[in-house]
Design a protein around this motif. Sequence first.
Motif, PDB file in Angstrom:
ATOM      1  N   TRP A  94       0.837  -1.208   0.000  1.00  0.00           N
ATOM      2  CA  TRP A  94       0.000   0.000   0.000  1.00  0.00           C
ATOM      3  C   TRP A  94       0.868   1.253   0.000  1.00  0.00           C
ATOM      4  O   TRP A  94       1.679   1.471   0.898  1.00  0.00           O
ATOM      5  CB  TRP A  94      -0.905   0.002   1.227  1.00  0.00           C
ATOM      6  N   THR A 100      -2.300   2.665  -6.390  1.00  0.00           N
ATOM      7  CA  THR A 100      -2.677   1.258  -6.525  1.00  0.00           C
ATOM      8  C   THR A 100      -2.803   0.904  -7.995  1.00  0.00           C
ATOM      9  O   THR A 100      -3.107   1.754  -8.840  1.00  0.00           O
ATOM     10  CB  THR A 100      -4.011   0.960  -5.819  1.00  0.00           C
ATOM     11  N   ARG A 129      -7.908  -2.472   1.637  1.00  0.00           N
ATOM     12  CA  ARG A 129      -6.648  -2.298   2.345  1.00  0.00           C
ATOM     13  C   ARG A 129      -6.559  -3.208   3.569  1.00  0.00           C
ATOM     14  O   ARG A 129      -7.531  -3.385   4.304  1.00  0.00           O
ATOM     15  CB  ARG A 129      -6.480  -0.835   2.773  1.00  0.00           C
ATOM     16  N   TYR A 134      -2.658  -4.368   0.188  1.00  0.00           N
ATOM     17  CA  TYR A 134      -4.012  -4.275  -0.335  1.00  0.00           C
ATOM     18  C   TYR A 134      -4.266  -5.369  -1.369  1.00  0.00           C
ATOM     19  O   TYR A 134      -3.333  -5.961  -1.925  1.00  0.00           O
ATOM     20  CB  TYR A 134      -4.276  -2.907  -0.971  1.00  0.00           C
TER      21      TYR A 134
END
Length: 243
Positions: A94, A100, A129, A134
């Motif tokens: 993350w 992302t 997350r 994640y």
Amino acid sequence: MRLAALQQKNGLILHDADSLSDASASHQLSSPTHPLSTALFEADYWQSRGLVVGEAPGRGSSLFLQARDHEQWVLRPYQRGGLIAKVSKQRYVWLGAERTRAFREVRLTAALYEQGLPVPRPVACCVTRFGLTYEAALLTVRIPGARALASLLSAGEADEALLTRVGAMIKRFHQAGLDHVDLNARNILVDRQGEPWLIDLDRCRLRSAGQWQERNLARLERSLVKFDASQAMTAIRQGYRVI
């Protein structure tokens, strides 16, 4: 296309507000019956409702969903390949929502779609997350009747005219600055009208012209060898030069 973000518990959803609001006529994804939530990005949600109509080949195990009466979607989880998958198949580090892989791909796909380029319309992506890591999944509109170029090559159904159109399509994306880091015969689809489309923009980006364009073509050529279709690259390059 209106991209909007929704935060729900530990889930972040970036979605096309138009697509999801229009769905109210069938499955009412924005209604209490089918709320916009992280559940929409899980196979169990669709399987429990009998809405899974197929599965695409590949490590990601993408599912085809009957999202509306006359429209299907593709649910693709983000999964790792290679040696790193033995450590973590679905988790990524993350570094913030906008960094992302899911958010980047949806925004890139939407930008190309808005330019009229042949990419599937993005519906939504979800990032869940887990502290420093994640997981993510992506929903796009399925191209009706489309088949992978790899399948057509294996069946001997890819003629020179089609391959020339494939080359011209790739050139259009290159002119728009798209560096497709995984350009291969499986990521090129051909619809019922014989028109090629480009899919799977994970880790791709927009760049100024450079040597990456030839690297894209070289990667495609290597993938053609796997299908005993290296000769197809001649027509593809011809179409690439014409446009």
